[in-house]
Design an enzyme around this catalytic site. Structure first.
Site, PDB file in Angstrom:
ATOM      1  N   ARG A  49       0.851  -1.198   0.000  1.00  0.00           N
ATOM      2  CA  ARG A  49       0.000   0.000   0.000  1.00  0.00           C
ATOM      3  C   ARG A  49       0.885   1.246   0.000  1.00  0.00           C
ATOM      4  NH1 ARG A  49      -1.460   1.458   4.745  1.00  0.00           N
ATOM      5  NH2 ARG A  49      -2.422  -0.502   5.361  1.00  0.00           N
ATOM      6  N   TYR A 101     -14.474  17.617 -15.816  1.00  0.00           N
ATOM      7  CA  TYR A 101     -14.913  16.224 -15.920  1.00  0.00           C
ATOM      8  C   TYR A 101     -16.106  15.977 -14.971  1.00  0.00           C
ATOM      9  CZ  TYR A 101     -14.578  11.150 -15.441  1.00  0.00           C
ATOM     10  OH  TYR A 101     -14.855   9.822 -15.406  1.00  0.00           O
ATOM     11  N   ASP A 173      -5.614  19.524 -14.354  1.00  0.00           N
ATOM     12  CA  ASP A 173      -5.964  18.189 -14.835  1.00  0.00           C
ATOM     13  C   ASP A 173      -5.559  18.152 -16.314  1.00  0.00           C
ATOM     14  OD1 ASP A 173      -7.208  15.969 -15.949  1.00  0.00           O
ATOM     15  OD2 ASP A 173      -8.985  16.109 -14.681  1.00  0.00           O
ATOM     16  N   LYS A 198      -6.766   7.137 -19.483  1.00  0.00           N
ATOM     17  CA  LYS A 198      -6.981   7.687 -20.820  1.00  0.00           C
ATOM     18  C   LYS A 198      -5.701   7.565 -21.656  1.00  0.00           C
ATOM     19  CE  LYS A 198     -10.771   8.532 -18.641  1.00  0.00           C
ATOM     20  NZ  LYS A 198     -11.059   9.784 -17.974  1.00  0.00           N
TER      21      LYS A 198
HETATM   22  C1  LIG Z   1     -11.546  10.184 -16.730  1.00  0.00           C
HETATM   23  C2  LIG Z   1     -11.163  11.503 -16.227  1.00  0.00           C
HETATM   24  C3  LIG Z   1     -10.962  11.716 -14.854  1.00  0.00           C
HETATM   25  C4  LIG Z   1     -11.203  10.638 -13.808  1.00  0.00           C
HETATM   26  O1  LIG Z   1     -10.325   9.584 -13.951  1.00  0.00           O
HETATM   27  P1  LIG Z   1     -10.682   8.055 -13.578  1.00  0.00           P
HETATM   28  O2  LIG Z   1      -9.432   7.344 -13.919  1.00  0.00           O
HETATM   29  O3  LIG Z   1     -11.852   7.660 -14.404  1.00  0.00           O
HETATM   30  O4  LIG Z   1     -11.007   8.031 -12.121  1.00  0.00           O
HETATM   31  C5  LIG Z   1     -10.567  12.972 -14.440  1.00  0.00           C
HETATM   32  N1  LIG Z   1     -10.383  13.974 -15.321  1.00  0.00           N
HETATM   33  C6  LIG Z   1     -10.570  13.802 -16.647  1.00  0.00           C
HETATM   34  C7  LIG Z   1     -10.359  14.949 -17.572  1.00  0.00           C
HETATM   35  C8  LIG Z   1     -10.970  12.573 -17.147  1.00  0.00           C
HETATM   36  O5  LIG Z   1     -11.180  12.415 -18.451  1.00  0.00           O
END
Ligand SMILES: *Cc1c(COP(=O)(O)O)cnc(C)c1O
Length: 383
Positions: A49, A101, A173, A198
């Site tokens: 962890r 998001y 982000d 992604k």
């Molecule tokens: C998918 C996404 C998230 C969240 O990520 P997860 O891996 O699904 O928890 C946050 N910000 C953006 C821009 C995203 O496309």
């Protein structure tokens, strides 16, 4: 390592052959615990962890891609966001972009409001934002640029400068651009967040998140909460991301080439009302995109002429573009935000933001662009 080019870093940083066997590929350290020679005496690993050697390799590689000193990898993008929220003192003020998001919006508006104070604003309007920053005096500004799904662009350099004047941290982000096309820390941001689910992993087979930053103080806090709360990524998932990351540069170039062709095709199509892609001259912030980003990415948003019925027919007739949430994989995906990814945002709020029922979001994959265009053309002909 710092002097290496991106294409070399993603393959070599954290990618050294295994010192005990010479295996070219790093082992998956699928272990929960580690032997100690005497109580408290170990090789830096006690429990997975807290630390795991496969995750360490991924963190080293990712840090290098964002020119960051530190990186933490988590089990999802949202758990990375959660760690940032826990790191802030109770009652902190957070100024957040109004087109983030859907899951981020849900986290901030449904999970944390009892702990922190949130205000959602348009971060693309600098004059207005400056006023908001000076009045609200946030502890943290949360930017997503380009935003999802409207691909609005915020000026990271200008906003980080405004933030510093009131002692606020800036988080970006960077999921949509990936570290290949945009490096927010180099433009003054304090923390970069990625959903590795992604583009970074790129193969739609892992969920994961990452935080990168330079501050040792932030490192100590994030490590404390990562260990105390426990959203650490599994060694196998970290290994898969390490594998996917090696081709990030070639994938991003291919995503972008296809997206440029497809956005032009869409812009000239009689059944399309409007196309939003940062690489198009028609994008209202095309100049800022050119200044801040090294490329325009693989995400395209467009408005089909018509409403929900026309959108449904179009979406049901696509074959190569799979109708699915998520983005950033090698395969092309299509999303209808109002019904799918952004359904957690109330309809009035959605429409205020411009997320109408005829808005369609494409995550352009790396297939042949002619095949993708043919697929779109056939679906248009059915509308
Ligand atoms: C998918 C996404 C998230 C969240 O990520 P997860 O891996 O699904 O928890 C946050 N910000 C953006 C821009 C995203 O496309």
């Amino acid at each position: 390592m710092k002097e290496m080019k991106f294409e070399t870093k993603v393959i070599h940083v954290g990618g050294e052959p295994d010192p005990t066997t010479g295996a070219i590929m790093p082992p998956i350290f699928q272990t929960s615990t580690y032997v100690q020679s005497s109580p408290g005496e170990h090789k830096g690993y006690e429990y997975s962890r807290s630390h795991n050697p496969t995750r360490t390799r991924l963190q080293e590689c990712l840090a290098s891609t964002e020119n960051a000193k530190h990186c933490f990898v988590t089990a999802s993008g949202l758990s990375a966001s959660t760690l940032i929220m826990h790191m802030l003192p109770k009652g902190s003020k957070i100024l957040c972009g109004d087109d983030v998001y859907g899951g981020t919006y849900r986290l901030f508006s449904k999970v944390f409001p009892e702990i922190h104070h949130y205000k959602f604003v348009d971060t693309t309007n600098l004059k207005n934002l400056e006023k908001e920053i000076n009045e609200f005096k946030p502890a943290l500004i949360w930017l997503e640029t380009p935003t999802n799904p409207l691909l609005k662009i915020s000026d990271v350099r200008a906003i980080s400068d405004l933030a510093k004047k009131v002692g606020s941290l800036t988080v970006v982000d960077n999921t949509f651009m990936s570290p290949f096309f945009q490096n927010p820390l180099d433009q003054g941001a304090d923390i970069v967040l990625h959903s590795m689910t992604k583009f970074i992993n790129g193969h739609s087979d892992v969920v994961g998140g990452a935080l990168m930053f330079n501050s040792d103080e932030i490192r100590d806090k994030i490590f404390f909460y990562q260990n105390a709360i426990g959203p650490s990524q599994s060694p196998f998932d970290s290994w898969l991301v390490l594998r996917g990351l090696k081709t990030l540069a070639v994938r991003m170039k291919a995503h972008e080439q296809n997206a440029i062709k497809i956005s032009t095709f869409l812009e000239n199509h009689p059944k399309v009302e409007r196309v939003v892609y940062p690489g198009l001259k028609s994008h209202p912030q095309h100049d800022l995109a050119k200044k801040q980003m090294k490329g325009f990415g693989g995400m395209i948003t467009f408005f089909l002429k018509g409403g929900i019925a026309e959108s449904r027919r179009f979406l049901e007739n696509l074959k190569l573009f799979a109708l699915a949430e998520s983005l950033g994989g090698v395969e092309s995906l299509v999303d209808h935000p109002a019904i799918m990814t952004h359904a957690s945002i109330p309809k009035e709020v959605r429409e205020q933001l411009g997320i109408y029922d005829n808005l369609i979001r494409l995550s352009v994959g790396i297939e042949d662009s002619d095949d993708l265009i043919k697929d779109l053309e056939i679906a248009f002909s059915k509308v």
